[in-house]
Design an enzyme around this catalytic site. Structure first.
Site, short mmCIF file in Angstrom:
data_model
loop_
_atom_site.label_atom_id
_atom_site.label_comp_id
_atom_site.label_asym_id
_atom_site.label_seq_id
_atom_site.Cartn_x
_atom_site.Cartn_y
_atom_site.Cartn_z
N ASP A 1 45.60 -41.47 3.43
CA ASP A 1 46.32 -41.75 4.69
C ASP A 1 46.17 -43.20 5.13
O ASP A 1 45.05 -43.68 5.33
CB ASP A 1 45.83 -40.81 5.80
CG ASP A 1 46.14 -39.36 5.48
OD1 ASP A 1 47.15 -39.11 4.81
OD2 ASP A 1 45.36 -38.48 5.91
N ASP B 1 41.56 -43.82 -0.74
CA ASP B 1 41.97 -43.02 0.41
C ASP B 1 43.48 -42.80 0.37
O ASP B 1 44.22 -43.60 -0.21
CB ASP B 1 41.55 -43.75 1.69
CG ASP B 1 42.10 -43.12 2.92
OD1 ASP B 1 41.97 -41.88 3.07
OD2 ASP B 1 42.69 -43.84 3.76
MG LIG Z 1 42.97 -43.49 5.77
#
Ligand SMILES: [Mg+2]
Length: 182
Positions: free
Chosen positions: A10, A8
């Site tokens: 963010d 991922d």
């Molecule tokens: Mg995230």
């Protein structure tokens, strides 16, 4: 056998939560810290006069381009890139994709664009591992979910691996590499 790892973007690779809180605290005269982020929905704990407006920051051009990088994330991603098939998977609004890709090019320049995927339904990808702070992403994933620790994901069961620091993620995968049959 090729092992595919989804990572991922963010709050896992970048420091979205730091800049987001800084901007909100300055504009609304508040003093929230990361430990106050007990709910995935940030609007749940900001001041009522802010509410859902807290999400407006994410729409600002350049917001995702100028975030910091988590300590050890570059070194960790370099290691993963050298030993595994790695994809950065981000639930990105189309308007933010160029900023997110610009950030990746600056901080993780060894990742080619073919390995950056803007997708909300991360469970649709054929990945063996997913490293993510989003509880919904971990819960929907059928491979091995690795939780990047945040207050809002601490309710997830212990069966998931959980790490707070990139150096520990790197160590985990380094052990995997060391134990692989030659
Ligand atoms: Mg995230």
């Amino acid at each position: 056998m090729t092992i595919r790892i989804g990572v991922d973007l963010d709050t896992t690779l970048n420091e979205l939560e730091i800049t987001w809180l800084e901007r909100y605290n300055a504009d609304y005269n508040d003093c929230l810290t990361v430990e106050n982020m007990i709910d995935w929905d940030v609007s749940a704990y900001v001041k009522p006069e802010c509410g859902y407006k807290v999400y407006d920051y994410l729409d600002e051009p350049g917001f995702f381009r100028n975030l910091g990088i988590k300590p050890g994330a570059r070194e960790g991603m370099q290691f993963l890139w050298e030993h595994f098939e790695v994809y950065i998977v981000s639930a990105a609004h189309p308007n933010t994709v160029a900023d997110k890709w610009g950030w990746i090019q600056e901080h993780l320049p060894f990742i080619p664009y073919e390995h950056f995927i803007a997708l909300s339904r991360k469970d649709l990808l054929k990945l063996d591992y997913l490293i993510d702070d989003g509880p919904h992403n971990i819960e929907q994933f059928s491979g091995t979910g690795i939780v990047f620790d945040m207050p809002y994901n601490r309710h997830l069961p212990d069966r998931y691996l959980r790490f707070s620091y990139w150096r520990d993620i790197t160590d985990y995968f380094a052990r995997l590499v060391a134990n692989q049959p030659k």
